[in-house]
Design a protein around this motif. Structure first.
Motif, PDB file in Angstrom:
ATOM      1  N   PHE A   1       0.479  -0.979   0.014  1.00 44.78           N
ATOM      2  CA  PHE A   1      -0.241   0.207  -0.087  1.00 44.78           C
ATOM      3  C   PHE A   1       0.689   1.215  -0.348  1.00 44.78           C
ATOM      4  CE2 PHE A   1      -2.175   3.544   2.943  1.00 44.78           C
ATOM      5  CZ  PHE A   1      -2.632   3.274   1.699  1.00 44.78           C
ATOM      6  N   PHE A   2       1.701   1.293   1.213  1.00 43.10           N
ATOM      7  CA  PHE A   2       2.584   2.683   1.156  1.00 43.10           C
ATOM      8  C   PHE A   2       3.530   2.283  -0.592  1.00 43.10           C
ATOM      9  CE2 PHE A   2       2.107   1.994   5.246  1.00 43.10           C
ATOM     10  CZ  PHE A   2       1.380   3.211   5.692  1.00 43.10           C
ATOM     11  N   LEU A   3       3.648   1.893  -0.639  1.00 45.64           N
ATOM     12  CA  LEU A   3       4.685   1.456  -2.177  1.00 45.64           C
ATOM     13  C   LEU A   3       4.012   2.158  -2.957  1.00 45.64           C
ATOM     14  CD1 LEU A   3       7.439  -1.098  -2.303  1.00 45.64           C
ATOM     15  CD2 LEU A   3       8.126   0.604  -1.457  1.00 45.64           C
ATOM     16  N   LEU A   4       3.230   1.385  -3.540  1.00 39.89           N
ATOM     17  CA  LEU A   4       1.763   2.586  -4.129  1.00 39.89           C
ATOM     18  C   LEU A   4       1.508   4.116  -3.723  1.00 39.89           C
ATOM     19  CD1 LEU A   4      -0.633  -0.879  -5.224  1.00 39.89           C
ATOM     20  CD2 LEU A   4       1.139   0.080  -6.403  1.00 39.89           C
ATOM     21  N   LYS A   5       1.142   4.208  -2.869  1.00 38.97           N
ATOM     22  CA  LYS A   5       0.650   5.202  -2.534  1.00 38.97           C
ATOM     23  C   LYS A   5       2.016   6.258  -2.690  1.00 38.97           C
ATOM     24  CE  LYS A   5      -1.113   8.147   1.458  1.00 38.97           C
ATOM     25  NZ  LYS A   5       0.051   9.150   1.592  1.00 38.97           N
ATOM     26  N   ASP A   6       2.823   6.235  -2.277  1.00 40.81           N
ATOM     27  CA  ASP A   6       4.522   6.399  -2.587  1.00 40.81           C
ATOM     28  C   ASP A   6       5.593   7.132  -3.674  1.00 40.81           C
ATOM     29  OD1 ASP A   6       3.482   8.271  -0.243  1.00 40.81           O
ATOM     30  OD2 ASP A   6       3.760   7.484   0.948  1.00 40.81           O
ATOM     31  N   GLY A   7       4.772   5.476  -4.474  1.00 38.62           N
ATOM     32  CA  GLY A   7       5.659   5.344  -5.742  1.00 38.62           C
ATOM     33  C   GLY A   7       6.555   5.937  -6.504  1.00 38.62           C
ATOM     34  N   ASP A   8       6.037   7.038  -6.711  1.00 36.20           N
ATOM     35  CA  ASP A   8       7.105   7.906  -7.411  1.00 36.20           C
ATOM     36  C   ASP A   8       7.794   9.022  -7.260  1.00 36.20           C
ATOM     37  OD1 ASP A   8       5.024   8.301  -9.736  1.00 36.20           O
ATOM     38  OD2 ASP A   8       3.389   9.758  -9.110  1.00 36.20           O
ATOM     39  N   ALA A   9       7.506   8.957  -5.736  1.00 38.65           N
ATOM     40  CA  ALA A   9       8.838   9.212  -4.861  1.00 38.65           C
ATOM     41  C   ALA A   9       9.569   8.447  -4.205  1.00 38.65           C
ATOM     42  CB  ALA A   9       8.473  10.557  -3.766  1.00 38.65           C
ATOM     43  N   VAL A  10       9.167   7.329  -4.481  1.00 40.56           N
ATOM     44  CA  VAL A  10      10.270   5.815  -3.894  1.00 40.56           C
ATOM     45  C   VAL A  10      10.988   6.114  -5.034  1.00 40.56           C
ATOM     46  CG1 VAL A  10      10.326   3.351  -3.736  1.00 40.56           C
ATOM     47  CG2 VAL A  10       9.100   5.026  -2.210  1.00 40.56           C
ATOM     48  N   ILE A  11      10.639   5.497  -6.289  1.00 37.11           N
ATOM     49  CA  ILE A  11      11.063   5.639  -7.507  1.00 37.11           C
ATOM     50  C   ILE A  11      11.759   7.192  -8.228  1.00 37.11           C
ATOM     51  CG2 ILE A  11      10.996   6.067 -10.146  1.00 37.11           C
ATOM     52  CD1 ILE A  11       8.197   4.406  -9.600  1.00 37.11           C
ATOM     53  N   ARG A  12      11.626   8.231  -7.503  1.00 37.54           N
ATOM     54  CA  ARG A  12      13.100   9.744  -7.726  1.00 37.54           C
ATOM     55  C   ARG A  12      13.861   9.502  -7.075  1.00 37.54           C
ATOM     56  NH1 ARG A  12       9.353  12.981  -7.170  1.00 37.54           N
ATOM     57  NH2 ARG A  12       9.455  13.423  -5.291  1.00 37.54           N
TER      58      ARG A  12
END
Length: 382
Positions: free
Chosen positions: A206-217
């Protein structure tokens, strides 16, 4: 007069008033300053490594859940990104991670709930059978007389050990009840632990999907700072391998389970849908679906005595497994990373042996990175 900034600890010390530093002294000062900076960088790196290792040790029990959450996120990210582009309102951006997380949880909980219900029903029948056997014994099944060979020996052994109620009561009484209770407690503890790990993996998703863009960057920034552009290539290779593994293992396994479930239904096997789900789960590990297929064929043989039908189920299952494991699965897993079939097979089987179920996805990813490094190192340079 040159004044030293008291707030800048790294500033080069100025010479005393009225004194000019000679070149040798200046070189010594700069060398000492460089060595100090180098020592500080090494100390900072060691301190960071210490805290990273300390954090990994602290969460070591939940590392499989974190890895599973990352695998779920990588597998569902293309579909999630497509849905997010289609429904780009603020309300949808908030609800989409929740919906995708619930859908992923139901994919796993649905078959488990079905298996639990069927197991509960079968347990009631087994208890009734044991109660009847304790009072009247277990008669010789009629299908034994239809076996191609060994009927007399099996019937003689059955009549000697299971037909008499006293023998059945003695057999059941010899079972260690205390040991059974201990095993049940251990099983319950393991089930509770697995449930906790699954819940943590779903929360990670859930948290990876929710903050996916920030995690990828952030991941890209860390990779480029630590390894440069080549580190990004390794990460992309691992992600492509995970996508290929999900398609080659999960989707192909589900396809095998659907085909065999239809075959079970046509053949009149007991609980065809349940055994289709079991076959699909077993088919995610290469060559393991044959165990489930053999169990269904044995049940058909025991319940109906249909030798030809059981043989047809086994032959059809072997054909499905052969096509899936030798043609479809290597093309999906190896095609996404240009990985040869032998490397794919070693990654799946070696990963399953070393990392259990998690190794089905980690193993091919490791082999994909190793294959990319091998190609880079073995390329001729003139």
């Amino acid at each position: 007069m040159t004044m030293k900034d008291p707030h800048n600890a790294d500033q080069e010390p100025a010479p005393a008033p009225g004194m000019e530093a000679d070149p040798a002294s200046t070189i010594r000062i700069f060398r000492s300053f460089s060595e100090t900076q180098r020592t500080q960088r090494v100390a900072r790196a060691l301190l960071a490594l210490f805290f990273v290792l300390l954090a990994l040790y602290t969460v070591r029990g939940f590392l499989p859940s974190l890895i599973w959450g990352c695998i779920f996120a990588i597998a569902s990210w293309p579909l999630y990104a497509r849905a997010r582009r289609r429904w780009h309102s603020r309300a949808h951006q908030t609800m989409l991670p929740v919906l995708f997380t619930l859908a992923m949880a139901l994919i796993f909980l649905g078959p488990l709930a079905l298996f639990g219900l069927e197991a509960g029903r079968e347990a009631e029948g087994v208890l009734r059978l044991l109660n009847d056997a304790r009072h009247s014994g277990i008669p010789v099944p009629p299908w034994i007389s239809r076996l191609p060979y060994g009927q007399q020996a099996i019937e003689a052994w059955w009549s000697e050990h299971l037909k008499n109620p006293a023998d059945v009561s003695a057999l059941l009484g010899s079972m260690n009840i205390g040991q059974g209770v201990k095993v049940t407690q251990q099983l319950g503890s393991q089930v509770l632990h697995r449930v906790l790990l699954f819940v943590f993996a779903i929360l990670t998703l859930f948290f990876l999907l929710k903050d996916g863009d920030a995690v990828i960057r952030q991941s890209l920034n860390v990779s480029r700072r630590a390894f440069g552009k080549r580190g990004e290539r390794i990460a992309l290779q691992m992600i492509a391998s995970v996508h290929g593994s999900v398609s080659g293992l999960v989707l192909v396994g589900i396809g095998e389970g659907m085909l065999m479930g239809l075959a079970y239904l046509v053949a009149g096997a007991p609980h065809p849908f349940l055994f289709g789900v079991i076959t699909a789960v077993a088919a995610m590990i290469p060559f393991c679906a044959l165990i489930a297929i053999g169990a269904v064929a044995l049940l058909l043989l025991v319940n109906t005595g249909a030798v030809l039908t059981a043989l047809a189920i086994v032959l059809f299952g072997i054909a499905v497994i052969f096509l899936a494991d030798h043609l479809v699965r290597p093309a999906l897993i190896g095609g996404s990373t240009q990985l040869p079939f032998l490397w794919v097979l070693m990654g799946i089987l070696g990963g399953a042996e070393s990392w259990s179920l998690l190794g089905l996805f980690v193993g091919p990813a490791i082999m994909a990175v190793l294959h990319m490094l091998w190609l880079n190192w073995s390329r001729a340079r003139y």
